[in-house]
Each structure stands twice: as structure tokens, then as C-alpha cells.
Design an enzyme around this catalytic site. Structure first.
Site, PDB file in Angstrom:
ATOM      1  N   ALA A 118       0.890  -1.172   0.041  1.00  0.00           N
ATOM      2  CA  ALA A 118      -0.111  -0.038   0.253  1.00  0.00           C
ATOM      3  C   ALA A 118       0.858   1.230  -0.016  1.00  0.00           C
ATOM      4  O   ALA A 118       0.231   2.501   0.057  1.00  0.00           O
ATOM      5  CB  ALA A 118      -0.985  -0.146   1.231  1.00  0.00           C
ATOM      6  N   ASN A 119       2.022   1.089   0.184  1.00  0.00           N
ATOM      7  CA  ASN A 119       3.210   2.253   0.468  1.00  0.00           C
ATOM      8  C   ASN A 119       3.024   2.990  -1.179  1.00  0.00           C
ATOM      9  O   ASN A 119       3.266   2.582  -2.400  1.00  0.00           O
ATOM     10  CB  ASN A 119       4.426   2.065   0.921  1.00  0.00           C
ATOM     11  N   HIS A 120       3.627   4.050  -1.002  1.00  0.00           N
ATOM     12  CA  HIS A 120       3.619   5.066  -2.121  1.00  0.00           C
ATOM     13  C   HIS A 120       5.179   5.570  -1.906  1.00  0.00           C
ATOM     14  O   HIS A 120       5.494   5.844  -0.748  1.00  0.00           O
ATOM     15  CB  HIS A 120       2.843   6.386  -2.074  1.00  0.00           C
ATOM     16  N   ARG A 121       5.914   6.010  -3.013  1.00  0.00           N
ATOM     17  CA  ARG A 121       7.186   6.575  -2.881  1.00  0.00           C
ATOM     18  C   ARG A 121       6.766   8.229  -2.396  1.00  0.00           C
ATOM     19  O   ARG A 121       5.988   8.836  -2.913  1.00  0.00           O
ATOM     20  CB  ARG A 121       7.617   6.707  -4.235  1.00  0.00           C
ATOM     21  N   ALA A 165       3.953  11.576  -5.134  1.00  0.00           N
ATOM     22  CA  ALA A 165       3.515  10.250  -4.469  1.00  0.00           C
ATOM     23  C   ALA A 165       2.623   9.316  -5.501  1.00  0.00           C
ATOM     24  O   ALA A 165       2.037   8.418  -5.106  1.00  0.00           O
ATOM     25  CB  ALA A 165       2.873  10.462  -3.387  1.00  0.00           C
TER      26      ALA A 165
END
Length: 215
Positions: free
Chosen positions: A87-90, A96
Site C-alpha cells: 500500500a506504500n507510495h514513494r 507520490a
């Protein structure tokens, strides 16, 4: 009434024989390669959904190599959610926005975070209050209590109470020497008949009495 085995989907039966459908033993209703859940760990919901929706509510981003391990005798209230690295975004660059997920999901794309997924590990006998959120890679020890609405990440020591956003350890539940003894006793690994016979000592506060019953 006998204690239900851990593969019982709906383990609560009222004295009149009516089965309560608002609580499930998770081992009995979920089967996913990224999940390892201990016996007797349960989830409660005001309107219990079908198993696939239970999984999507509790573990909504469990894709690919993501892994979540939860111990025995844990209690998960309605609204609890385990967020994984998928679920992470940069967020180290100017945007993002995850461009890559819309046309192929290649992990080599510049818009992907680009790190290996971290397992989320939860010990035995933990209690999660309503709407608690567990962040990617969190490691919770045994006997942890997570307050309602808390957002928990990182390493949480055994027998801690965690609350708030970001989640912080409010206090340890017992003195260090008592915690050491509880970890040595590890009552959650006993046969269920022995656990039930020691219910008063396990749910009480007399460590000497519990020690006396340890095999």
C-alpha cells in the site's frame, strides 16, 4: 458446553443454543498464502461479512510477497486493519502518485517504492481495539494491548499498552521480572484443557500461582 476447537467458524453459542455470528476464529475462515494466524485468534464485527470480505477488511493490501503472522489467542475488534508495504507510495520525490500500478505494476518503475516487503509480526495474546491500524513491518510482542484508533508501527515490547497516532507505548502492563516469567511460562502453548483448568490463574494477577501450574 465444551470449548470450541480452533477450526470452528462461529465459536460463540449462547446458553439457549443460539449461535452468535458476529465473531469468528480466523483460522477457520481464512486461507491465504500470505497469512499465518494462530489458533483461537478471533475477529468480531457488528455485521460479519463473508470470509473474502473479512480478509479484505483486515488485510486489504495483502498482495504478492507480503506476509503477516499473528499469534494464538489474539482478539481483533471491528475496524482493525493491517497495512502492508504493497500500500506504500514513494514520497521522497516530487510526486507520490503510483503511475506504475495502472499499466503493468512493474516493481522497477520509478513511481514504485522499490524496497523488499517487510513482514508484519504479532505475538500471542494481543488485543486490538476498534479501528486500530497496524503499519507495514510492525513487530508486536506477546501480550500487547493496542488502544482503539491507534496507529501502530515499529517494534512494540512484550506486554505493552499502545495508544494514539502515532502509536506510543503508554506503559508496560507488568513489572519486568513478571514479564520475563510470563514469557518463560508461555501458557498459550499449553494444551487447551490445561489452559482452561488454569483460567483463573491466567486471567488473574498472581504470577506465583500461575508458575505453580506450569508443566
Amino acid at each position: 458446553m465444551p470449548f470450541p476447537p480452533p477450526d470452528t467458524p462461529h465459536p460463540i453459542v449462547f446458553p439457549d443454543g443460539t449461535r452468535f455470528d458476529g465473531t469468528v476464529f480466523l483460522n477457520a475462515v481464512l486461507d491465504h498464502p500470505g497469512l499465518r494466524i494462530g489458533d483461537y485468534t478471533y475477529y468480531s464485527d457488528d455485521e460479519m461479512p463473508e470470509p473474502d470480505l473479512i480478509r479484505r477488511r483486515l488485510f486489504p493490501y495483502l498482495y504478492g510477497e507480503q506476509r503477516i503472522e499473528i499469534g494464538k489467542f489474539c482478539c481483533l475488534a471491528m475496524g482493525v486493519s493491517f497495512v502492508t508495504d504493497s500500500a506504500n507510495h514513494r514520497y521522497d520525490g516530487f510526486s507520490a502518485f503510483p503511475f506504475a500500478i495502472f499499466d503493468g505494476m512493474s516493481p522497477d518503475r520509478p513511481s514504485m517504492p522499490g524496497h523488499a516487503p517487510r513482514p508484519t509480526l504479532v505475538g500471542h495474546d494481543c488485543w486490538f481495539g476498534r479501528n486500530a491500524t497496524v503499519l507495514p513491518g510492525a513487530r508486536l510482542g506477546h501480550g500487547v494491548i493496542v488502544g482503539a484508533g491507534a496507529v501502530v508501527g515499529g517494534e512494540i515490547p512484550d506486554y505493552s499498552i499502545v495508544a494514539g497516532n502515532p502509536g506510543r507505548v503508554i506503559r508496560r502492563r507488568f513489572a519486568p521480572d513478571v514479564i520475563d516469567k510470563l514469557l518463560e511460562i508461555a501458557w498459550w502453548d499449553w494444551p487447551i484443557d490445561r489452559i482452561l483448568a488454569a483460567e483463573a490463574e491466567i486471567c488473574g494477577g498472581d504470577i506465583a500461582a500461575l508458575e505453580a501450574l506450569a508443566p
